[in-house]
Design a protein around this motif. Structure first.
Motif, PDB file in Angstrom:
ATOM      1  N   GLN A 100       0.841  -1.208   0.000  1.00 14.27           N
ATOM      2  CA  GLN A 100       0.000   0.000   0.000  1.00 14.27           C
ATOM      3  C   GLN A 100       0.875   1.257   0.000  1.00 14.27           C
ATOM      4  O   GLN A 100       0.607   2.224  -0.734  1.00 14.27           O
ATOM      5  CB  GLN A 100      -0.904   0.012   1.245  1.00 14.27           C
ATOM      6  N   THR A 101       1.943   1.242   0.810  1.00 15.85           N
ATOM      7  CA  THR A 101       2.818   2.417   0.882  1.00 15.85           C
ATOM      8  C   THR A 101       3.468   2.691  -0.469  1.00 15.85           C
ATOM      9  O   THR A 101       3.584   3.842  -0.899  1.00 15.85           O
ATOM     10  CB  THR A 101       3.903   2.200   1.965  1.00 15.85           C
ATOM     11  N   ILE A 102       3.885   1.623  -1.144  1.00 14.19           N
ATOM     12  CA  ILE A 102       4.537   1.787  -2.460  1.00 14.19           C
ATOM     13  C   ILE A 102       3.558   2.427  -3.455  1.00 14.19           C
ATOM     14  O   ILE A 102       3.900   3.387  -4.157  1.00 14.19           O
ATOM     15  CB  ILE A 102       5.033   0.416  -2.971  1.00 14.19           C
ATOM     16  N   VAL A 103       2.325   1.917  -3.486  1.00 14.71           N
ATOM     17  CA  VAL A 103       1.336   2.472  -4.420  1.00 14.71           C
ATOM     18  C   VAL A 103       1.007   3.922  -4.036  1.00 14.71           C
ATOM     19  O   VAL A 103       0.886   4.802  -4.896  1.00 14.71           O
ATOM     20  CB  VAL A 103       0.064   1.592  -4.444  1.00 14.71           C
ATOM     21  N   LEU A 119       1.219   7.329  -6.215  1.00 11.02           N
ATOM     22  CA  LEU A 119       0.091   8.246  -6.414  1.00 11.02           C
ATOM     23  C   LEU A 119       0.438   9.667  -5.992  1.00 11.02           C
ATOM     24  O   LEU A 119      -0.087  10.640  -6.530  1.00 11.02           O
ATOM     25  CB  LEU A 119      -1.128   7.751  -5.622  1.00 11.02           C
ATOM     26  N   ARG A 120       1.336   9.775  -4.992  1.00 12.96           N
ATOM     27  CA  ARG A 120       1.732  11.111  -4.513  1.00 12.96           C
ATOM     28  C   ARG A 120       2.890  11.690  -5.305  1.00 12.96           C
ATOM     29  O   ARG A 120       3.316  12.813  -5.051  1.00 12.96           O
ATOM     30  CB  ARG A 120       2.189  11.013  -3.051  1.00 12.96           C
ATOM     31  N   GLY A 121       3.482  10.865  -6.195  1.00 15.13           N
ATOM     32  CA  GLY A 121       4.670  11.329  -6.913  1.00 15.13           C
ATOM     33  C   GLY A 121       5.853  11.469  -5.987  1.00 15.13           C
ATOM     34  O   GLY A 121       6.711  12.334  -6.182  1.00 15.13           O
ATOM     35  N   ASP A 122       5.911  10.602  -4.975  1.00 12.03           N
ATOM     36  CA  ASP A 122       6.973  10.694  -3.969  1.00 12.03           C
ATOM     37  C   ASP A 122       8.141   9.802  -4.392  1.00 12.03           C
ATOM     38  O   ASP A 122       8.233   8.649  -3.983  1.00 12.03           O
ATOM     39  CB  ASP A 122       6.392  10.253  -2.616  1.00 12.03           C
ATOM     40  N   GLY A 157       9.079  15.003  -0.216  1.00 18.83           N
ATOM     41  CA  GLY A 157       8.123  14.036   0.335  1.00 18.83           C
ATOM     42  C   GLY A 157       8.882  13.009   1.119  1.00 18.83           C
ATOM     43  O   GLY A 157      10.088  13.056   1.237  1.00 18.83           O
ATOM     44  N   GLY A 158       8.204  12.058   1.657  1.00 16.67           N
ATOM     45  CA  GLY A 158       8.871  11.028   2.427  1.00 16.67           C
ATOM     46  C   GLY A 158       7.927   9.900   2.648  1.00 16.67           C
ATOM     47  O   GLY A 158       6.715  10.040   2.507  1.00 16.67           O
ATOM     48  N   ARG A 159       8.504   8.742   2.985  1.00 16.73           N
ATOM     49  CA  ARG A 159       7.677   7.579   3.211  1.00 16.73           C
ATOM     50  C   ARG A 159       6.807   7.836   4.433  1.00 16.73           C
ATOM     51  O   ARG A 159       7.312   8.208   5.488  1.00 16.73           O
ATOM     52  CB  ARG A 159       8.577   6.391   3.483  1.00 16.73           C
ATOM     53  N   LYS A 160       5.500   7.659   4.293  1.00 18.67           N
ATOM     54  CA  LYS A 160       4.618   7.938   5.399  1.00 18.67           C
ATOM     55  C   LYS A 160       4.330   6.664   6.173  1.00 18.67           C
ATOM     56  O   LYS A 160       4.515   5.574   5.681  1.00 18.67           O
ATOM     57  CB  LYS A 160       3.307   8.543   4.878  1.00 18.67           C
TER      58      LYS A 160
END
Ligand code: SF4
Length: 298
Positions: A180-183, A187-190, A291-294
């Motif tokens: 989910q984080t990867i997708v 989607l966020r262009g991160d 951005g960063g991994r959330k």
């Protein structure tokens, strides 16, 4: 054919020992009995720790223990695996975000589980670290609960881990969370988040964040919890379901159902990209995107 597992009208037999199966891995089409599910999950976590060098000799490892199924299964697994690794010390940290009607029950379970596995337990609260509960922070209706929660939870965990002299924080993120984080990063262009190696995230405070369950699908973590008797039926956070993650989860769950192995392929694919990116010597600071991994829930 004799009556018993695998016979007509009987439950399927375990492909490894012939006992009654409790689980079908739809990707490999392998049936497993309860004992072999437990061994399989434990082996996968052990291999992940070794392959990614997640735990170092002599270190103090803090488990982020919410009391939910993933972190409780993680504590159980680590309390079995860590003694095989020499002088590593385990400790558990529970963060109380201050969410009325939800957190009380999970804190009680977290305490019980730490006692059951003989692991020292520490409680840290948003109020103690940031001066307000999450309920207070979102009372004006302008802030997104999960975004705030992720930021303050990371801060609280780091504070507590640093105070305890921990060198790494282990979180219960599973294969579904990781996919989910990867997708979401796509989607966020991160791009920095998307090209970061899996299994461990930098925390920026000299304390590593590791994810020993990141190769185990959520369903198998839940089954592990049920088979070991550590699964508790707990209330759901009242703020859950409001994040982008909920929509991404629904989408990936459907794809995994229609095309078994989707979760694994998303994570493996991102791992290849991260490895290629690392070999190219690309640095995050040279990237035009921010951005960063959330965290899992943001
Ligand atoms: Fe925090 Fe959101 Fe998870 Fe609730 S659902 S615990 S608010 S991140």
């Amino acid at each position: 054919m004799e009556a018993g597992p695998g016979a007509p009208g009987e439950p399927p037999a375990c492909d490894l020992c012939g006992q009654a199966a409790v689980f079908l891995d739809r990707f490999s089409q392998r049936h497993l009995c309860g004992d072999h599910v437990l061994l399989d999950v434990e082996d996968r976590v052990r291999c992940t720790i070794q392959e990614y060098h997640l735990i170092r000799p002599g270190e103090r490892l803090a488990v982020a223990l919410s009391g939910g199924k993933d972190s409780t299964a993680l504590l159980h697994l680590l309390s079995k695996i860590v003694p095989e690794m020499g002088d590593v010390t385990l400790t558990a940290i529970t963060v109380d975000e201050g969410i009325a009607g939800y957190r009380e029950a999970t804190i009680r379970v977290a305490r019980e589980m730490a006692t059951r596995f003989g692991v020292e337990h520490h409680l840290v609260s948003f109020r103690g670290i940031s001066g307000a509960t999450l309920d207070d922070m979102v009372a004006d209706g302008r802030s997104h609960p999960c975004s705030l929660c992720g930021i303050h939870r990371r801060r609280a965990l780091l504070c507590a881990a640093a105070g305890l002299g921990a060198t790494a924080i282990a979180t219960g993120h599973n294969l579904d969370d990781e996919a989910q984080t990867i997708v979401m990063n796509c989607l966020r262009g991160d791009l920095p988040g998307f090209t970061r190696p899996p299994a461990k995230d930098p925390t920026g405070a000299g304390i590593r964040r590791i994810k020993p369950l990141f190769r185990v699908p959520e369903k198998e973590v839940a089954l592990y919890g049920m088979l070991t008797g550590i699964f508790h039926d707990l209330p759901e956070c009242p703020y859950a379901g409001t994040a982008l993650r909920s929509e991404v989860r629904r989408m990936i769950d459907r794809l995994e159902y229609l095309h078994p192995g989707t979760l694994e392929r998303i994570v493996r694919g991102q791992e290849d990209v991260a490895s290629l990116w690392g070999r190219l010597g690309a640095s995050e600071t040279s990237l035009p995107l921010t951005g960063g991994r959330k965290d899992r829930d943001s």
